[in-house]
Design a protein around this motif. Structure first.
Motif, PDB file in Angstrom:
ATOM      1  N   ILE A  62      31.468   8.545 -60.691  1.00  0.00           N
ATOM      2  CA  ILE A  62      30.135   8.150 -61.184  1.00  0.00           C
ATOM      3  C   ILE A  62      30.237   7.679 -62.626  1.00  0.00           C
ATOM      4  O   ILE A  62      29.644   6.659 -63.010  1.00  0.00           O
ATOM      5  CB  ILE A  62      29.146   9.318 -61.071  1.00  0.00           C
ATOM      6  CG1 ILE A  62      28.950   9.710 -59.601  1.00  0.00           C
ATOM      7  CG2 ILE A  62      27.815   8.961 -61.715  1.00  0.00           C
ATOM      8  CD1 ILE A  62      28.320   8.645 -58.750  1.00  0.00           C
ATOM      9  N   ALA A  63      30.999   8.408 -63.437  1.00  0.00           N
ATOM     10  CA  ALA A  63      31.155   8.019 -64.846  1.00  0.00           C
ATOM     11  C   ALA A  63      31.797   6.635 -64.960  1.00  0.00           C
ATOM     12  O   ALA A  63      31.381   5.804 -65.780  1.00  0.00           O
ATOM     13  CB  ALA A  63      31.994   9.058 -65.581  1.00  0.00           C
ATOM     14  N   ALA A  64      32.806   6.369 -64.123  1.00  0.00           N
ATOM     15  CA  ALA A  64      33.466   5.063 -64.157  1.00  0.00           C
ATOM     16  C   ALA A  64      32.517   3.954 -63.708  1.00  0.00           C
ATOM     17  O   ALA A  64      32.534   2.842 -64.256  1.00  0.00           O
ATOM     18  CB  ALA A  64      34.707   5.084 -63.267  1.00  0.00           C
ATOM     19  N   ASP A  65      31.684   4.250 -62.725  1.00  0.00           N
ATOM     20  CA  ASP A  65      30.723   3.260 -62.236  1.00  0.00           C
ATOM     21  C   ASP A  65      29.722   2.877 -63.329  1.00  0.00           C
ATOM     22  O   ASP A  65      29.301   1.718 -63.414  1.00  0.00           O
ATOM     23  CB  ASP A  65      29.980   3.838 -61.034  1.00  0.00           C
ATOM     24  CG  ASP A  65      28.985   2.853 -60.445  1.00  0.00           C
ATOM     25  OD1 ASP A  65      29.349   1.673 -60.282  1.00  0.00           O
ATOM     26  OD2 ASP A  65      27.850   3.262 -60.151  1.00  0.00           O
ATOM     27  N   ARG A  66      29.354   3.833 -64.153  1.00  0.00           N
ATOM     28  CA  ARG A  66      28.382   3.562 -65.219  1.00  0.00           C
ATOM     29  C   ARG A  66      29.027   2.989 -66.468  1.00  0.00           C
ATOM     30  O   ARG A  66      28.348   2.482 -67.346  1.00  0.00           O
ATOM     31  CB  ARG A  66      27.641   4.858 -65.602  1.00  0.00           C
ATOM     32  CG  ARG A  66      26.987   5.618 -64.447  1.00  0.00           C
ATOM     33  CD  ARG A  66      25.911   4.793 -63.758  1.00  0.00           C
ATOM     34  NE  ARG A  66      25.092   5.635 -62.895  1.00  0.00           N
ATOM     35  CZ  ARG A  66      25.272   5.788 -61.590  1.00  0.00           C
ATOM     36  NH1 ARG A  66      26.258   5.144 -60.988  1.00  0.00           N
ATOM     37  NH2 ARG A  66      24.477   6.578 -60.880  1.00  0.00           N
ATOM     38  N   ARG A  67      30.343   3.075 -66.537  1.00  0.00           N
ATOM     39  CA  ARG A  67      31.063   2.692 -67.752  1.00  0.00           C
ATOM     40  C   ARG A  67      31.761   1.358 -67.538  1.00  0.00           C
ATOM     41  O   ARG A  67      32.963   1.273 -67.351  1.00  0.00           O
ATOM     42  CB  ARG A  67      32.078   3.788 -68.083  1.00  0.00           C
ATOM     43  CG  ARG A  67      32.800   3.630 -69.414  1.00  0.00           C
ATOM     44  CD  ARG A  67      33.710   4.821 -69.661  1.00  0.00           C
ATOM     45  NE  ARG A  67      34.718   4.969 -68.626  1.00  0.00           N
ATOM     46  CZ  ARG A  67      34.856   6.045 -67.859  1.00  0.00           C
ATOM     47  NH1 ARG A  67      34.058   7.085 -67.999  1.00  0.00           N
ATOM     48  NH2 ARG A  67      35.813   6.095 -66.932  1.00  0.00           N
ATOM     49  N   GLN A  68      30.997   0.255 -67.605  1.00  0.00           N
ATOM     50  CA  GLN A  68      31.579  -1.066 -67.392  1.00  0.00           C
ATOM     51  C   GLN A  68      31.209  -2.011 -68.533  1.00  0.00           C
ATOM     52  O   GLN A  68      30.867  -3.172 -68.332  1.00  0.00           O
ATOM     53  CB  GLN A  68      31.117  -1.632 -66.049  1.00  0.00           C
ATOM     54  CG  GLN A  68      31.547  -0.782 -64.857  1.00  0.00           C
ATOM     55  CD  GLN A  68      31.270  -1.452 -63.542  1.00  0.00           C
ATOM     56  OE1 GLN A  68      31.836  -2.498 -63.225  1.00  0.00           O
ATOM     57  NE2 GLN A  68      30.388  -0.866 -62.750  1.00  0.00           N
ATOM     58  N   GLY A  69      31.296  -1.478 -69.746  1.00  0.00           N
ATOM     59  CA  GLY A  69      30.903  -2.247 -70.913  1.00  0.00           C
ATOM     60  C   GLY A  69      31.746  -3.475 -71.169  1.00  0.00           C
ATOM     61  O   GLY A  69      31.307  -4.402 -71.867  1.00  0.00           O
ATOM     62  N   VAL A  70      32.964  -3.522 -70.592  1.00  0.00           N
ATOM     63  CA  VAL A  70      33.825  -4.677 -70.832  1.00  0.00           C
ATOM     64  C   VAL A  70      33.174  -5.964 -70.335  1.00  0.00           C
ATOM     65  O   VAL A  70      33.413  -7.053 -70.873  1.00  0.00           O
ATOM     66  CB  VAL A  70      35.202  -4.472 -70.161  1.00  0.00           C
ATOM     67  CG1 VAL A  70      35.086  -4.446 -68.646  1.00  0.00           C
ATOM     68  CG2 VAL A  70      36.200  -5.529 -70.611  1.00  0.00           C
ATOM     69  N   PHE A  71      32.304  -5.851 -69.323  1.00  0.00           N
ATOM     70  CA  PHE A  71      31.652  -7.043 -68.785  1.00  0.00           C
ATOM     71  C   PHE A  71      30.555  -7.571 -69.712  1.00  0.00           C
ATOM     72  O   PHE A  71      29.966  -8.618 -69.444  1.00  0.00           O
ATOM     73  CB  PHE A  71      31.081  -6.750 -67.400  1.00  0.00           C
ATOM     74  CG  PHE A  71      32.140  -6.479 -66.364  1.00  0.00           C
ATOM     75  CD1 PHE A  71      33.066  -7.460 -66.032  1.00  0.00           C
ATOM     76  CD2 PHE A  71      32.231  -5.252 -65.746  1.00  0.00           C
ATOM     77  CE1 PHE A  71      34.057  -7.226 -65.087  1.00  0.00           C
ATOM     78  CE2 PHE A  71      33.217  -5.002 -64.796  1.00  0.00           C
ATOM     79  CZ  PHE A  71      34.132  -5.981 -64.475  1.00  0.00           C
ATOM     80  N   GLN A  72      30.279  -6.838 -70.798  1.00  0.00           N
ATOM     81  CA  GLN A  72      29.316  -7.320 -71.783  1.00  0.00           C
ATOM     82  C   GLN A  72      29.945  -8.307 -72.754  1.00  0.00           C
ATOM     83  O   GLN A  72      29.231  -8.976 -73.499  1.00  0.00           O
ATOM     84  CB  GLN A  72      28.722  -6.130 -72.555  1.00  0.00           C
ATOM     85  CG  GLN A  72      27.890  -5.190 -71.686  1.00  0.00           C
ATOM     86  CD  GLN A  72      27.482  -3.931 -72.413  1.00  0.00           C
ATOM     87  OE1 GLN A  72      28.043  -3.594 -73.449  1.00  0.00           O
ATOM     88  NE2 GLN A  72      26.500  -3.222 -71.878  1.00  0.00           N
TER      89      GLN A  72
END
Length: 391
Positions: A62-72
């Motif tokens: 779940i933490a990895a799913d919410r942590r996708q800031g690189v796509f910003q």
């Protein structure tokens, strides 16, 4: 990472008596209902019990799913982060090492080696980093989570089928946090549909056999609509003035039509003047420009992130011999806080931006382009601080 757009259709293929298990609630209760549905789908109760025996909820997933800031990150920053000289050199080495495999793939499936090498590099760094998340735990956790349950529920049942075939061990098979397995990161449903024993050892081994992984990836791309012997992306130069509102994925003209409008290949000639193409400006009309041919759309079946797709497609052209892009001098973009503010503003104006997440996706780009056109600005879909202030 492969997020199949057809997952919902697969989920709805069950009979009325096999109603979808609702997300949320207690995880143990969810497991119990998923087991009941698996039996209703025809799997043996003993197999189902064995498959789910070791399953547990994985909060790291779940933490990895919410942590996708690189796509910003904007395209230039994102691509420069992912495309290193080492990755290019490793790609050349892998191309030479597995040349006979790539030759067979190109002859049978029509997928160029650069395309597969780029995915291999980005997904697992040529097989070196395949992920250590338990695959079944991740799939069950994401199916239970109510953010995107219809995307992952079908993959749980595909994993059961893969287990029955001997291609997955619920207790020990690992991969990426979203349930993908192997060197090019394929979900269980894709493995069942497109897995190929290319090395002839009697099994599809996507984690340890480059021939199996690359050939399976090529077969999957063909299944997703890849058109053999056609280009996917070509860098171009654009005139100083043109109708920028015609740029973007939604507008398609033949490449020769773009040529008549003043668009020119940055090197060589148009790869296929007769094919429909979109003119893409990932960072506006003062940044790099590309013609995207029909095969480019297939990339979105692999991953829905615009910046990832642009970078993977561009890297594939580099591995096929294209020069480094002309970065141009684009206006500065928005930081995360500003992007969220922009999306909130656009949403308040009635636009569907696909979620207020701080990521410049295709839906946000469309809304930005519409507002730029309304305000009499260059409608190139690139949001800037000055546009935000105007809004």
């Amino acid at each position: 990472m492969r997020f199949p757009l057809a997952a919902l259709a697969v989920a709805l293929s069950a009979t009325a008596s096999q109603a979808a298990v609702p997300c949320g609630g207690s995880f143990s209760g969810f497991v119990k209902k998923m087991k009941q549905e698996a039996v209703a789908r025809g799997h043996a109760p003993s197999t189902v019990d064995s498959f789910f025996r070791t399953v547990r909820q994985d909060l790291e997933t779940i933490a990895a799913d919410r942590r996708q800031g690189v796509f910003q990150l904007p395209f230039l920053d994102f691509s420069q982060r992912l495309i290193s000289q080492n990755r290019i050199q490793r790609g050349r080495q892998m191309e030479q090492k597995w040349d006979d495999v790539f030759e067979r793939i190109e002859a049978e499936y029509g997928v160029p080696r650069g395309v597969l090498l780029a995915f291999w590099a980005f997904e697992t760094d040529y097989g070196a980093v395949q992920g250590d998340f338990n695959t079944v735990n991740s799939l069950m956790t994401l199916a239970h989570d109510c953010r995107r349950p219809d995307l992952f529920r079908p993959q749980v049942f595909s994993a059961i089928e893969l287990y029955e075939q001997g291609g997955l061990d619920p207790a020990s098979t690992t991969g990426a946090w979203a349930g993908e397995i192997g060197m090019v990161q394929m979900l269980p449903g894709d493995i069942i549909e497109s897995g190929v024993d290319a090395d002839g050892d009697g099994a599809v081994r996507l984690k340890t056999s480059p021939p199996d992984a690359l050939t399976s990836g090529a077969k999957m791309l063909r299944h997703l609509g890849w058109r053999p012997n056609e280009p996917w992306l070509q860098e171009v130069e654009v005139p100083a003035e043109m109708d920028w509102a015609q740029t973007g994925l939604d507008t398609k003209k033949t490449a020769s039509d773009w040529l008549e409008m003043g668009v020119r290949p940055r090197s060589g000639s148009l790869q296929r003047p007769d094919l429909p193409a979109s003119l893409l400006l990932p960072q506006g009309h003062e940044g790099p420009a590309f013609l995207a041919y029909p095969n480019f759309d297939v990339y979105f079946e692999w991953n829905e992130s615009f910046v990832y797709v642009m970078t993977a497609a561009y890297f594939a052209t580099r591995l096929e011999g294209a020069p480094v892009y002309d970065a141009g001098d684009p206006e500065p973009g928005l930081n995360e806080r500003q992007m969220i503010r922009l999306q909130e503003t656009l949403k308040a104006r009635g636009y569907d931006v696909g979620g207020v997440d701080g990521i410049l996706g295709e839906m946000t780009r469309k809304a930005v382009q519409a507002e730029q056109e309304r305000l009499g600005l260059p409608a190139d879909a690139w949001p800037t601080p000055s546009l935000l202030e105007r809004l």
